[in-house]
Motif scaffolding. Sequence first.
Motif, PDB file in Angstrom:
ATOM      1  N   MET A   1       0.841  -1.186   0.000  1.00 36.73           N
ATOM      2  CA  MET A   1       0.000   0.000   0.000  1.00 36.73           C
ATOM      3  C   MET A   1       0.883   1.245   0.000  1.00 36.73           C
ATOM      4  N   ARG A   2       0.586   2.172  -0.891  1.00 38.19           N
ATOM      5  CA  ARG A   2       1.319   3.426  -0.985  1.00 38.19           C
ATOM      6  C   ARG A   2       0.941   4.306   0.192  1.00 38.19           C
ATOM      7  N   LYS A   3       1.919   4.895   0.809  1.00 39.83           N
ATOM      8  CA  LYS A   3       1.672   5.741   1.963  1.00 39.83           C
ATOM      9  C   LYS A   3       1.463   7.188   1.520  1.00 39.83           C
ATOM     10  N   GLU A   4       0.669   7.903   2.299  1.00 41.33           N
ATOM     11  CA  GLU A   4       0.382   9.301   1.995  1.00 41.33           C
ATOM     12  C   GLU A   4       1.521  10.212   2.421  1.00 41.33           C
ATOM     13  N   ILE A   5       1.604  11.341   1.740  1.00 39.56           N
ATOM     14  CA  ILE A   5       2.496  12.415   2.144  1.00 39.56           C
ATOM     15  C   ILE A   5       1.623  13.449   2.841  1.00 39.56           C
ATOM     16  N   TYR A   6       2.063  13.907   4.000  1.00 39.67           N
ATOM     17  CA  TYR A   6       1.359  14.967   4.713  1.00 39.67           C
ATOM     18  C   TYR A   6       2.134  16.263   4.510  1.00 39.67           C
ATOM     19  N   PHE A   7       1.452  17.281   4.032  1.00 38.85           N
ATOM     20  CA  PHE A   7       2.060  18.597   3.831  1.00 38.85           C
ATOM     21  C   PHE A   7       1.371  19.581   4.759  1.00 38.85           C
ATOM     22  N   VAL A   8       2.162  20.203   5.642  1.00 38.15           N
ATOM     23  CA  VAL A   8       1.620  21.105   6.652  1.00 38.15           C
ATOM     24  C   VAL A   8       2.203  22.496   6.440  1.00 38.15           C
ATOM     25  N   ASP A   9       1.334  23.459   6.108  1.00 46.74           N
ATOM     26  CA  ASP A   9       1.773  24.840   5.918  1.00 46.74           C
ATOM     27  C   ASP A   9       0.573  25.751   6.113  1.00 46.74           C
ATOM     28  N   ASP A  10       0.759  26.826   6.848  1.00 43.55           N
ATOM     29  CA  ASP A  10      -0.345  27.746   7.111  1.00 43.55           C
ATOM     30  C   ASP A  10      -0.656  28.643   5.913  1.00 43.55           C
ATOM     31  N   SER A  11       0.204  28.678   4.919  1.00 47.93           N
ATOM     32  CA  SER A  11      -0.005  29.533   3.746  1.00 47.93           C
ATOM     33  C   SER A  11      -0.839  28.811   2.685  1.00 47.93           C
ATOM     34  N   GLU A  12      -1.997  29.369   2.397  1.00 45.21           N
ATOM     35  CA  GLU A  12      -2.850  28.802   1.343  1.00 45.21           C
ATOM     36  C   GLU A  12      -2.129  28.840   0.001  1.00 45.21           C
ATOM     37  N   ASP A  13      -1.364  29.896  -0.257  1.00 51.37           N
ATOM     38  CA  ASP A  13      -0.600  29.986  -1.509  1.00 51.37           C
ATOM     39  C   ASP A  13       0.400  28.839  -1.623  1.00 51.37           C
ATOM     40  N   GLN A  14       1.103  28.556  -0.531  1.00 50.57           N
ATOM     41  CA  GLN A  14       2.091  27.470  -0.550  1.00 50.57           C
ATOM     42  C   GLN A  14       1.406  26.124  -0.762  1.00 50.57           C
ATOM     43  N   ARG A  15       0.271  25.903  -0.091  1.00 49.70           N
ATOM     44  CA  ARG A  15      -0.457  24.643  -0.288  1.00 49.70           C
ATOM     45  C   ARG A  15      -0.944  24.528  -1.722  1.00 49.70           C
ATOM     46  N   SER A  16      -1.367  25.623  -2.306  1.00 49.31           N
ATOM     47  CA  SER A  16      -1.848  25.616  -3.688  1.00 49.31           C
ATOM     48  C   SER A  16      -0.718  25.287  -4.663  1.00 49.31           C
ATOM     49  N   ILE A  17       0.441  25.865  -4.446  1.00 46.42           N
ATOM     50  CA  ILE A  17       1.601  25.586  -5.302  1.00 46.42           C
ATOM     51  C   ILE A  17       1.969  24.099  -5.210  1.00 46.42           C
TER      52      ILE A  17
ATOM     53  N   TYR B   1       0.555  17.843 -11.298  1.00 46.05           N
ATOM     54  CA  TYR B   1       1.157  17.800 -12.630  1.00 46.05           C
ATOM     55  C   TYR B   1       2.374  16.894 -12.727  1.00 46.05           C
ATOM     56  N   TYR B   2       3.228  16.921 -11.713  1.00 43.83           N
ATOM     57  CA  TYR B   2       4.533  16.276 -11.840  1.00 43.83           C
ATOM     58  C   TYR B   2       4.767  15.073 -10.933  1.00 43.83           C
ATOM     59  N   LEU B   3       4.021  14.971  -9.860  1.00 42.13           N
ATOM     60  CA  LEU B   3       4.260  13.890  -8.893  1.00 42.13           C
ATOM     61  C   LEU B   3       2.966  13.123  -8.632  1.00 42.13           C
ATOM     62  N   ARG B   4       2.266  12.795  -9.695  1.00 39.75           N
ATOM     63  CA  ARG B   4       0.941  12.171  -9.589  1.00 39.75           C
ATOM     64  C   ARG B   4       0.931  10.799  -8.942  1.00 39.75           C
ATOM     65  N   LYS B   5       2.046  10.117  -8.949  1.00 41.90           N
ATOM     66  CA  LYS B   5       2.048   8.775  -8.361  1.00 41.90           C
ATOM     67  C   LYS B   5       1.945   8.823  -6.840  1.00 41.90           C
ATOM     68  N   HIS B   6       2.143   9.997  -6.262  1.00 46.64           N
ATOM     69  CA  HIS B   6       2.090  10.148  -4.810  1.00 46.64           C
ATOM     70  C   HIS B   6       0.748  10.733  -4.377  1.00 46.64           C
ATOM     71  N   THR B   7       0.261  10.241  -3.255  1.00 45.75           N
ATOM     72  CA  THR B   7      -0.958  10.773  -2.659  1.00 45.75           C
ATOM     73  C   THR B   7      -0.553  11.756  -1.573  1.00 45.75           C
ATOM     74  N   ILE B   8      -1.074  12.966  -1.664  1.00 50.67           N
ATOM     75  CA  ILE B   8      -0.705  13.999  -0.699  1.00 50.67           C
ATOM     76  C   ILE B   8      -1.955  14.516   0.001  1.00 50.67           C
TER      77      ILE B   8
ATOM     78  N   PRO C   1      -5.681   5.058   5.158  1.00 54.31           N
ATOM     79  CA  PRO C   1      -4.280   5.246   4.761  1.00 54.31           C
ATOM     80  C   PRO C   1      -3.444   5.841   5.901  1.00 54.31           C
ATOM     81  N   ILE C   2      -2.158   5.535   5.858  1.00 58.95           N
ATOM     82  CA  ILE C   2      -1.253   6.054   6.873  1.00 58.95           C
ATOM     83  C   ILE C   2      -0.154   6.875   6.200  1.00 58.95           C
ATOM     84  N   PRO C   3       0.505   7.727   6.965  1.00 55.85           N
ATOM     85  CA  PRO C   3       1.539   8.575   6.365  1.00 55.85           C
ATOM     86  C   PRO C   3       2.845   7.814   6.122  1.00 55.85           C
ATOM     87  N   GLY C   4       3.562   8.256   5.091  1.00 57.21           N
ATOM     88  CA  GLY C   4       4.884   7.719   4.815  1.00 57.21           C
ATOM     89  C   GLY C   4       5.939   8.802   4.858  1.00 57.21           C
ATOM     90  N   LEU C   5       5.484  10.068   4.864  1.00 59.54           N
ATOM     91  CA  LEU C   5       6.396  11.202   4.849  1.00 59.54           C
ATOM     92  C   LEU C   5       5.626  12.437   5.299  1.00 59.54           C
TER      93      LEU C   5
END
Length: 149
Positions: free
Chosen positions: A1-17, A24-31, A55-59
């Motif tokens: 099972m592929r593990k999820e990536i957790y991305f934590v940032d208070d900036s909506e702009d950063q999360r959007s980027i 577009y570029y890292l579609r094989k990963h679930t974030i 699902p559980i986190p991997g990163l």
Amino acid sequence: MRKEIYFVDDSEDQRSIVRSIFGYYLRKHTIRFFESGEALYRHMVNISDEGYHGPIPGLILLDLHMPGIDGKSLLRLIRQSPSARIDWKTLPAVVFTSLATKAQLDACYKAGANSVLIKQNKIEDFTSQLRLICNYWLDENKLHFDIKP
């Protein structure tokens, strides 16, 4: 099972980027995105329950400078959280920052960061940085829970 990536940032702009880069570029990963340290910590409590079967986190990728629970404090909480399902102590965690002193960098490593990186300003460079991180921590690096007995 592929593990999820957790991305934590208070900036909506950063999360959007980051959402666009992964779309577009890292579609094989679930974030999965979190807008604060508090939001991730609440989620951690929920998925640490033995009755949870999702699902559980991997990163974990997190911003250093956030209001409330900042990245360093969140790392301390992550590393101290007991769970029979997830080994929070060894889960890879990469801290991103735009600016940090040597003392702040040292404190991140003492709190349990596996890496502390400067956020790249150019989208191409940031994309390359994220690709390298995901490749290393999710594909190349063999963690103890990835090795079958």
